[in-house]
Design an enzyme around this catalytic site. Structure first.
Site, PDB file in Angstrom:
ATOM      1  CG  HIS A 157      -1.773   1.203   1.371  1.00  0.00           C
ATOM      2  ND1 HIS A 157      -3.076   1.249   0.947  1.00  0.00           N
ATOM      3  CD2 HIS A 157      -1.524   2.442   1.870  1.00  0.00           C
ATOM      4  CE1 HIS A 157      -3.585   2.449   1.184  1.00  0.00           C
ATOM      5  NE2 HIS A 157      -2.655   3.202   1.750  1.00  0.00           N
ATOM      6  CD  GLU A 158       1.533   3.597   3.757  1.00  0.00           C
ATOM      7  OE1 GLU A 158       1.725   4.684   3.172  1.00  0.00           O
ATOM      8  OE2 GLU A 158       0.496   3.344   4.411  1.00  0.00           O
ATOM      9  CG  HIS A 167       0.368   6.216  -0.556  1.00  0.00           C
ATOM     10  ND1 HIS A 167      -0.658   6.961  -1.085  1.00  0.00           N
ATOM     11  CD2 HIS A 167      -0.159   5.560   0.511  1.00  0.00           C
ATOM     12  CE1 HIS A 167      -1.770   6.755  -0.356  1.00  0.00           C
ATOM     13  NE2 HIS A 167      -1.496   5.901   0.595  1.00  0.00           N
ATOM     14  CD  GLU A 213      -5.252   6.147   0.783  1.00  0.00           C
ATOM     15  OE1 GLU A 213      -5.333   4.921   0.669  1.00  0.00           O
ATOM     16  OE2 GLU A 213      -4.359   6.712   1.449  1.00  0.00           O
TER      17      GLU A 213
END
Ligand code: ZN
Length: 499
Positions: free
Chosen positions: A264-265, A268, A294
């Site tokens: 997830h990160e 980003h 997101e």
């Protein structure tokens, strides 16, 4: 003043603002990662001063004159300069309304509140966080008036995270999700549950750290420009398109937690690293909105990271890291386990299907908090009853309830809906991507670079050069429609659970 001098002044101003922002980020990063526990006070003093200085630098008559002059000479500026002037004027209009002393006080408050929130969460004691949260809510209601006094306060706050989004829009959006997804959750509850017990064996942190390195490699994250640290709550922080930091949290009784935090990160980070380098040190650097951010992180985490193709491609390697824990577990069992859908307490650990209900609960609470219908002291009770109503789970304590997220302690009200919006943007982007490239063929072969290239071209490279809605439309291949998201989830879970 002529246009050339004005542009030089603008560059100088923006580089200075970048320096202040970098100093603030470095202090924040230090506080969250390696700083000793009882040291928040000094950083609070420094952050208060830095916020005051950057406010003074920006919200002054000189800046206004400079932006007005450049605005009057639009035809002599290129697209990037015009967009910079437009965005800075917007910020100026907002920031100049916030008195400098309030701005500094708020910076100190968020620093103190985040420290207190950590303690409150650790001891599961909402009462010590309550007075800080009361102040944060009051500040945000006041700030909402500065942002846009023609809007209801919560609408003004929502607009700061995702321009163009308001309560009416979100009520519709969440209703669509509720109507389509509640029947699926109910149907799953009638089926035999997937066994994911092997994901909760002992996974030593030291091996998980090496596994994170592997995941970052698979994602194509350049370690010379992106490092990984460890924090209570995983996050991504960017200093520039050349310097991005991600963090994760290792739970030795869970493999999937950190694995999917890293992905997830990492998503980003890929976004930040993909922004056109020429935009660095200007207000066009970085991701365009929380929702779009997101959409990228959750694209990598769920659409790619929890797909059958990706899991099967990396599984042999996963097994090399954890041969004993995964003894007797094949790729299909692993794929099903990391997609197990079950209503639960913690948002960041929620499965893809029930996730948006965690967001809806926070949205309902924020709506009432900012409108004044709900008092801060009543948050725990309301939180617990909404969890029972939406997800059917009993909240044992505030640590696993209303103290679980860091957002409110940082003064972020109106941020949560962007998680659900981002997920929905992502599903529609996938549908458009599938029309243009062979998404799954490449992933089956263990590579996701074609996905990143596509997203870079449609989303990342623009930074803030375009409005979020334009970028979403561009990547989705048309107007945003939440049905792509519900269709994606219904189809995925129908097949996973043989519904
Ligand atoms: Zn995120």
């Amino acid at each position: 003043m002529n246009v050339t001098t004005a542009i030089e002044k603008l560059n100088e101003l923006e580089t200075k603002m970048y320096a202040y922002a970098s100093a603030e980020s470095a202090l924040y990063l230090d506080g969250a990662t390696v700083a000793p526990k009882d040291t928040a006070e000094g950083r609070g003093v420094a952050l208060g001063i830095l916020a005051g200085e950057s406010h003074k630098l920006f919200a002054c008559e000189e800046t206004k004159a400079l932006l007005d002059f450049l605005g009057e000479n639009k035809q002599e500026l290129d697209e990037k300069l015009n967009r910079r002037v437009e965005l800075l004027k917007r910020d100026y209009g907002m920031l100049s309304k916030i008195p400098a002393d309030e701005y500094m006080e708020y910076a100190r408050l968020t620093n103190d509140a985040s420290d207190i929130w950590h303690r409150a969460k650790e001891t599961s004691d909402f009462s010590i966080f309550e007075p800080y949260l009361e102040k944060l809510v009051a500040f945000n209601i006041k700030f909402a008036g500065y942002y846009d006094s023609s809007k209801l306060p919560y609408d003004a706050l929502l607009n700061e995270y995702e321009r163009g989004v308001d309560m009416k829009y979100l009520d519709n959006f969440f209703n669509t999700l509720r109507n389509k997804l509640v029947p699926v959750i109910k149907a799953i509850s009638q089926k035999p549950q997937i066994d994911d017990s092997f994901l909760h064996k002992h996974y030593p942190a030291e091996v998980q750290r090496k596994f994170s390195d592997y995941l970052m490699e698979v994602m194509g994250l350049d370690r010379n420009h992106c490092t990984i640290g460890e924090t209570e709550h995983p996050f991504t922080l960017n200093f520039s398109s050349q310097d991005v930091r991600i963090t994760t949290n290792y739970d030795e009784n869970s493999l999937a937690d950190s694995m999917y935090s890293v992905i997830h990160e990492g998503g980003h980070a890929l976004y930040e690293l993909g922004v056109d380098r020429e935009l660095d040190y200007t207000c066009l650097a970085g991701g365009v909105s929380m929702g779009v951010h997101e959409s990228q992180s959750r694209f990598y985490e769920n659409i790619v990271g929890r797909s059958e193709a990706f899991v099967k491609a990396i599984y042999p390697k996963v097994k090399e890291f954890f041969p004993e824990q995964l003894n007797g577990v094949d790729a299909d069992m692993f794929y099903k386990a990391i997609n197990k859908a079950q209503p639960s307490l913690i948002r960041t650990e929620a499965d893809e299907l029930t996730y948006c209900f965690h967001v809806m609960i926070r949205y309902e609470i924020e709506k009432q908090l900012i409108s004044g219908e709900l008092a801060v002291k009543d948050i725990p009770e309301t939180w617990n009853s909404l969890y029972k109503e939406y997800l059917g789970v009993d909240v044992p304590d505030d640590k696993h309830g209303c103290l679980q997220d860091s957002h409110w302690s940082g003064g972020s009200f109106g941020y949560f809906p962007s998680y659900a919006l981002g997920s929905a943007y992502g599903a529609q982007m996938l549908a458009n991507m599938e029309k243009e490239i062979d998404v799954w063929g490449g992933i089956e072969n263990g590579s996701i670079s074609h996905v990143t290239e596509w997203l870079k071209d449609k989303v990342h490279k623009y930074g803030c050069l375009k409005e979020p809605s334009e970028i979403v439309k561009n990547a989705c291949g048309g107007e945003f429609d939440p049905n792509y998201y519900t269709d994606y989830l219904v189809s995925k879970y129908t097949s996973l659970y043989n519904l």
